[in-house]
Write a protein that holds these residues in place. Structure first.
Motif, short mmCIF file in Angstrom:
data_model
loop_
_atom_site.label_atom_id
_atom_site.label_comp_id
_atom_site.label_asym_id
_atom_site.label_seq_id
_atom_site.Cartn_x
_atom_site.Cartn_y
_atom_site.Cartn_z
N ALA A 1 9.75 -0.54 11.47
CA ALA A 1 8.79 -1.41 10.79
C ALA A 1 7.58 -0.61 10.34
O ALA A 1 7.28 0.45 10.88
N ILE A 2 6.90 -1.15 9.34
CA ILE A 2 5.64 -0.59 8.86
C ILE A 2 4.64 -1.73 8.92
O ILE A 2 4.87 -2.80 8.37
N GLY A 3 3.53 -1.50 9.57
CA GLY A 3 2.48 -2.51 9.63
C GLY A 3 1.13 -1.85 9.45
O GLY A 3 0.90 -0.74 9.96
N PHE A 4 0.24 -2.50 8.74
CA PHE A 4 -1.08 -1.91 8.50
C PHE A 4 -2.07 -2.97 8.10
O PHE A 4 -1.70 -4.04 7.62
N CYS B 1 -1.05 5.20 -6.20
CA CYS B 1 -1.21 3.78 -5.86
C CYS B 1 0.14 3.08 -5.78
O CYS B 1 1.07 3.41 -6.51
N VAL B 2 0.22 2.10 -4.90
CA VAL B 2 1.41 1.25 -4.78
C VAL B 2 0.95 -0.18 -5.01
O VAL B 2 0.03 -0.66 -4.35
N LEU B 3 1.56 -0.86 -5.98
CA LEU B 3 1.26 -2.25 -6.26
C LEU B 3 2.41 -3.10 -5.76
O LEU B 3 3.57 -2.82 -6.07
N LEU B 4 2.10 -4.12 -4.99
CA LEU B 4 3.10 -5.03 -4.44
C LEU B 4 2.81 -6.44 -4.92
O LEU B 4 1.66 -6.88 -4.88
N GLU C 1 0.79 -13.18 -4.07
CA GLU C 1 -0.27 -12.20 -3.82
C GLU C 1 0.07 -10.89 -4.50
O GLU C 1 1.20 -10.41 -4.41
N VAL C 2 -0.90 -10.32 -5.19
CA VAL C 2 -0.77 -8.98 -5.76
C VAL C 2 -1.67 -8.07 -4.94
O VAL C 2 -2.89 -8.26 -4.91
N LEU C 3 -1.06 -7.11 -4.27
CA LEU C 3 -1.79 -6.23 -3.37
C LEU C 3 -1.73 -4.80 -3.92
O LEU C 3 -0.66 -4.32 -4.30
N ILE C 4 -2.88 -4.16 -3.96
CA ILE C 4 -2.97 -2.79 -4.46
C ILE C 4 -3.30 -1.88 -3.28
O ILE C 4 -4.31 -2.06 -2.61
N LEU C 5 -2.42 -0.93 -3.05
CA LEU C 5 -2.67 0.08 -2.02
C LEU C 5 -3.06 1.36 -2.73
O LEU C 5 -2.24 2.00 -3.39
N ALA C 6 -4.32 1.69 -2.65
CA ALA C 6 -4.89 2.84 -3.36
C ALA C 6 -5.52 3.79 -2.33
O ALA C 6 -5.64 3.46 -1.15
N PRO C 7 -5.94 4.97 -2.76
CA PRO C 7 -6.54 5.92 -1.83
C PRO C 7 -7.79 5.40 -1.13
O PRO C 7 -8.12 5.87 -0.03
N SER D 1 -6.15 2.56 1.80
CA SER D 1 -4.98 2.75 2.64
C SER D 1 -4.76 4.23 2.93
O SER D 1 -5.21 5.10 2.19
N ASP D 2 -4.06 4.47 3.99
CA ASP D 2 -3.76 5.82 4.44
C ASP D 2 -2.65 6.44 3.58
O ASP D 2 -1.69 5.76 3.24
N PRO D 3 -2.76 7.72 3.24
CA PRO D 3 -1.71 8.35 2.43
C PRO D 3 -0.32 8.30 3.10
O PRO D 3 0.69 8.14 2.43
N ASP D 4 -0.30 8.41 4.43
CA ASP D 4 0.98 8.37 5.13
C ASP D 4 1.63 6.98 5.01
O ASP D 4 2.85 6.89 4.83
N ILE D 5 0.84 5.94 5.09
CA ILE D 5 1.38 4.57 4.93
C ILE D 5 1.97 4.41 3.53
O ILE D 5 3.07 3.88 3.37
N ARG D 6 1.23 4.86 2.52
CA ARG D 6 1.73 4.73 1.14
C ARG D 6 3.01 5.54 0.94
O ARG D 6 3.94 5.08 0.29
#
Length: 141
Positions: free
Chosen positions: A6-9, A98-101, A110-116, A119-124
């Motif tokens: 699993a991945i959780g953050f 960036c990762v867009l979900l 929901e539109v979620l943006i994971l950017a530097p 969020s942590d680079p390892d999570i992305r």
């Protein structure tokens, strides 16, 4: 890494969309100023641009989601009160770092943006690997 259970953050909205909105708004101000429109119309357009930019920037900074989980049972979003919302991944996009979900719950999309900046680079990286592995065309060049 795709076999990780699993991945959780934690999640907080990125400031990147608000910054980009400010840049586009500033460019719109300059374009209006350089146009040959009458002053009254320029003032009206400037006011409209300012209001729209403020609304878009504020909307991008608000999110009731404070956590994301992805595991064998699927996606889960967590609210501030830590209630869990099961979610379905509608689409994802990787743009640079960036990762867009885009996730759908029973209540909303929901539109979620994971950017530097949020969020942590390892999570992305782990998330990109899991998304690539589950894609229907994964591994096909």
């Amino acid at each position: 890494m795709t076999s990780a259970p699993a991945i959780g953050f934690d999640y907080r909205p990125s400031r990147l969309p608000a910054r980009l909105t400010a840049i586009v708004g500033a460019l719109a101000f300059v374009a209006i100023a350089l146009s040959g429109a009458p002053l009254a119309l320029k003032l009206l357009l400037w006011a409209g641009t300012l209001v729209l930019a403020a609304v878009v920037a504020r909307r991008s900074m608000r999110s009731c989601i404070v956590g994301i989980g992805y595991g064998p049972e699927g996606w889960a979003l967590y609210r501030a009160d830590r209630t869990q919302l099961p979610a379905t991944l509608l689409s994802h996009r990787v743009i640079g770092t960036c990762v867009l979900l885009r996730l759908r719950t029973d209540e909303t999309t929901e539109v979620l943006i994971l950017a530097p900046d949020n969020s942590d680079p390892d999570i992305r990286r782990r998330l990109r690997m899991r998304l690539f592995a589950q894609a229907p065309t994964a591994g096909i060049l």
